[in-house]
Design a protein around this motif. Sequence first.
Motif, PDB file in Angstrom:
ATOM      1  N   THR A 299      30.383  29.236  43.614  1.00  0.00           N
ATOM      2  CA  THR A 299      30.177  30.559  43.029  1.00  0.00           C
ATOM      3  C   THR A 299      31.431  30.911  42.229  1.00  0.00           C
ATOM      4  N   VAL A 300      31.243  31.526  41.064  1.00  0.00           N
ATOM      5  CA  VAL A 300      32.364  31.866  40.189  1.00  0.00           C
ATOM      6  C   VAL A 300      32.320  33.358  39.865  1.00  0.00           C
ATOM      7  N   TRP A 301      33.472  34.022  40.025  1.00  0.00           N
ATOM      8  CA  TRP A 301      33.635  35.416  39.620  1.00  0.00           C
ATOM      9  C   TRP A 301      34.668  35.455  38.501  1.00  0.00           C
ATOM     10  N   SER A 302      34.269  35.878  37.309  1.00  0.00           N
ATOM     11  CA  SER A 302      35.211  36.025  36.199  1.00  0.00           C
ATOM     12  C   SER A 302      36.044  37.276  36.404  1.00  0.00           C
ATOM     13  N   VAL A 303      37.316  37.194  36.044  1.00  0.00           N
ATOM     14  CA  VAL A 303      38.212  38.350  36.133  1.00  0.00           C
ATOM     15  C   VAL A 303      38.807  38.602  34.755  1.00  0.00           C
ATOM     16  N   PRO A 304      39.254  39.841  34.470  1.00  0.00           N
ATOM     17  CA  PRO A 304      39.636  40.214  33.111  1.00  0.00           C
ATOM     18  C   PRO A 304      40.993  39.707  32.626  1.00  0.00           C
ATOM     19  N   GLN A 305      41.801  39.103  33.497  1.00  0.00           N
ATOM     20  CA  GLN A 305      43.123  38.632  33.074  1.00  0.00           C
ATOM     21  C   GLN A 305      43.568  37.478  33.966  1.00  0.00           C
ATOM     22  N   ASP A 306      44.653  36.807  33.568  1.00  0.00           N
ATOM     23  CA  ASP A 306      45.170  35.702  34.375  1.00  0.00           C
ATOM     24  C   ASP A 306      45.408  36.158  35.807  1.00  0.00           C
ATOM     25  N   ILE A 307      45.180  35.239  36.745  1.00  0.00           N
ATOM     26  CA  ILE A 307      45.305  35.550  38.167  1.00  0.00           C
ATOM     27  C   ILE A 307      46.247  34.540  38.798  1.00  0.00           C
ATOM     28  N   GLY A 308      47.157  35.024  39.650  1.00  0.00           N
ATOM     29  CA  GLY A 308      48.153  34.155  40.252  1.00  0.00           C
ATOM     30  C   GLY A 308      47.763  33.586  41.593  1.00  0.00           C
ATOM     31  N   SER A 309      47.166  34.413  42.448  1.00  0.00           N
ATOM     32  CA  SER A 309      46.821  33.949  43.789  1.00  0.00           C
ATOM     33  C   SER A 309      45.810  34.884  44.433  1.00  0.00           C
ATOM     34  N   ILE A 310      45.296  34.439  45.587  1.00  0.00           N
ATOM     35  CA  ILE A 310      44.353  35.235  46.367  1.00  0.00           C
ATOM     36  C   ILE A 310      44.768  35.205  47.828  1.00  0.00           C
ATOM     37  N   ALA A 311      44.267  36.161  48.579  1.00  0.00           N
ATOM     38  CA  ALA A 311      44.492  36.205  50.026  1.00  0.00           C
ATOM     39  C   ALA A 311      43.226  36.712  50.696  1.00  0.00           C
ATOM     40  N   LEU A 312      42.980  36.198  51.899  1.00  0.00           N
ATOM     41  CA  LEU A 312      41.843  36.681  52.678  1.00  0.00           C
ATOM     42  C   LEU A 312      42.140  38.077  53.197  1.00  0.00           C
ATOM     43  N   THR A 313      41.125  38.912  53.221  1.00  0.00           N
ATOM     44  CA  THR A 313      41.232  40.241  53.827  1.00  0.00           C
ATOM     45  C   THR A 313      40.084  40.350  54.825  1.00  0.00           C
TER      46      THR A 313
ATOM     47  N   PRO B 164      36.192  40.365  56.103  1.00  0.00           N
ATOM     48  CA  PRO B 164      35.074  39.518  55.664  1.00  0.00           C
ATOM     49  C   PRO B 164      34.362  40.118  54.448  1.00  0.00           C
ATOM     50  N   GLY B 165      34.064  39.267  53.471  1.00  0.00           N
ATOM     51  CA  GLY B 165      33.367  39.716  52.275  1.00  0.00           C
ATOM     52  C   GLY B 165      34.267  40.248  51.187  1.00  0.00           C
ATOM     53  N   SER B 166      35.583  40.042  51.328  1.00  0.00           N
ATOM     54  CA  SER B 166      36.520  40.612  50.373  1.00  0.00           C
ATOM     55  C   SER B 166      37.748  39.712  50.226  1.00  0.00           C
ATOM     56  N   LEU B 167      38.299  39.668  49.020  1.00  0.00           N
ATOM     57  CA  LEU B 167      39.543  38.951  48.760  1.00  0.00           C
ATOM     58  C   LEU B 167      40.529  39.879  48.074  1.00  0.00           C
ATOM     59  N   LEU B 168      41.806  39.644  48.289  1.00  0.00           N
ATOM     60  CA  LEU B 168      42.871  40.349  47.582  1.00  0.00           C
ATOM     61  C   LEU B 168      43.320  39.447  46.448  1.00  0.00           C
ATOM     62  N   LEU B 169      43.357  39.984  45.219  1.00  0.00           N
ATOM     63  CA  LEU B 169      43.738  39.212  44.041  1.00  0.00           C
ATOM     64  C   LEU B 169      45.086  39.693  43.524  1.00  0.00           C
ATOM     65  N   ALA B 170      45.990  38.765  43.249  1.00  0.00           N
ATOM     66  CA  ALA B 170      47.271  39.102  42.619  1.00  0.00           C
ATOM     67  C   ALA B 170      47.130  38.802  41.133  1.00  0.00           C
ATOM     68  N   MET B 171      47.037  39.876  40.339  1.00  0.00           N
ATOM     69  CA  MET B 171      46.833  39.720  38.902  1.00  0.00           C
ATOM     70  C   MET B 171      48.053  40.258  38.166  1.00  0.00           C
ATOM     71  N   GLY B 172      48.077  40.084  36.855  1.00  0.00           N
ATOM     72  CA  GLY B 172      49.236  40.443  36.053  1.00  0.00           C
ATOM     73  C   GLY B 172      49.663  41.890  36.138  1.00  0.00           C
ATOM     74  N   ASP B 173      48.717  42.806  36.289  1.00  0.00           N
ATOM     75  CA  ASP B 173      49.065  44.225  36.275  1.00  0.00           C
ATOM     76  C   ASP B 173      49.172  44.860  37.656  1.00  0.00           C
ATOM     77  N   ALA B 174      48.538  44.261  38.665  1.00  0.00           N
ATOM     78  CA  ALA B 174      48.521  44.869  40.004  1.00  0.00           C
ATOM     79  C   ALA B 174      47.744  43.977  40.960  1.00  0.00           C
ATOM     80  N   PHE B 175      47.664  44.415  42.221  1.00  0.00           N
ATOM     81  CA  PHE B 175      46.784  43.784  43.190  1.00  0.00           C
ATOM     82  C   PHE B 175      45.414  44.435  43.075  1.00  0.00           C
ATOM     83  N   HIS B 176      44.366  43.628  43.214  1.00  0.00           N
ATOM     84  CA  HIS B 176      42.999  44.126  43.132  1.00  0.00           C
ATOM     85  C   HIS B 176      42.204  43.551  44.290  1.00  0.00           C
ATOM     86  N   ARG B 177      41.136  44.250  44.680  1.00  0.00           N
ATOM     87  CA  ARG B 177      40.240  43.769  45.721  1.00  0.00           C
ATOM     88  C   ARG B 177      38.954  43.295  45.063  1.00  0.00           C
TER      89      ARG B 177
END
Length: 87
Positions: free
Chosen positions: A52-66, A68-81
């Motif tokens: 499964t692929v989820w497109s995101v609007p900008q470059d992404i550095g890493s992810i972390a588990l949170t 169930p059913g959710s990930l934390l994304l480290a992106m260029g401007d901030a952290f996103h869920r």
Amino acid sequence: MTPAEISISHLPGPVDLLGESPVWDTRDGCLYWVDSKGPSVKRYNRGTEEITVWSVPQDIGSIALTRPGSLLLAMGDAFHRLDLATG
């Protein structure tokens, strides 16, 4: 497990531009990772062999588990869920 018992194989699907940050989630038996320059978040379900692929609007550095059913994304401007059910 000894090195002789380890088997390495490629996942199906297209090649990433820059695949990084692999995370195994024991709760759902899935491998998550990012294509930093894709930019996208990807999930490989070992049980179904589906990606499964989820497109995101900008470059992404890493992810972390949170939770169930959710990930934390480290992106260029901030952290996103990322809600895996709704994208």
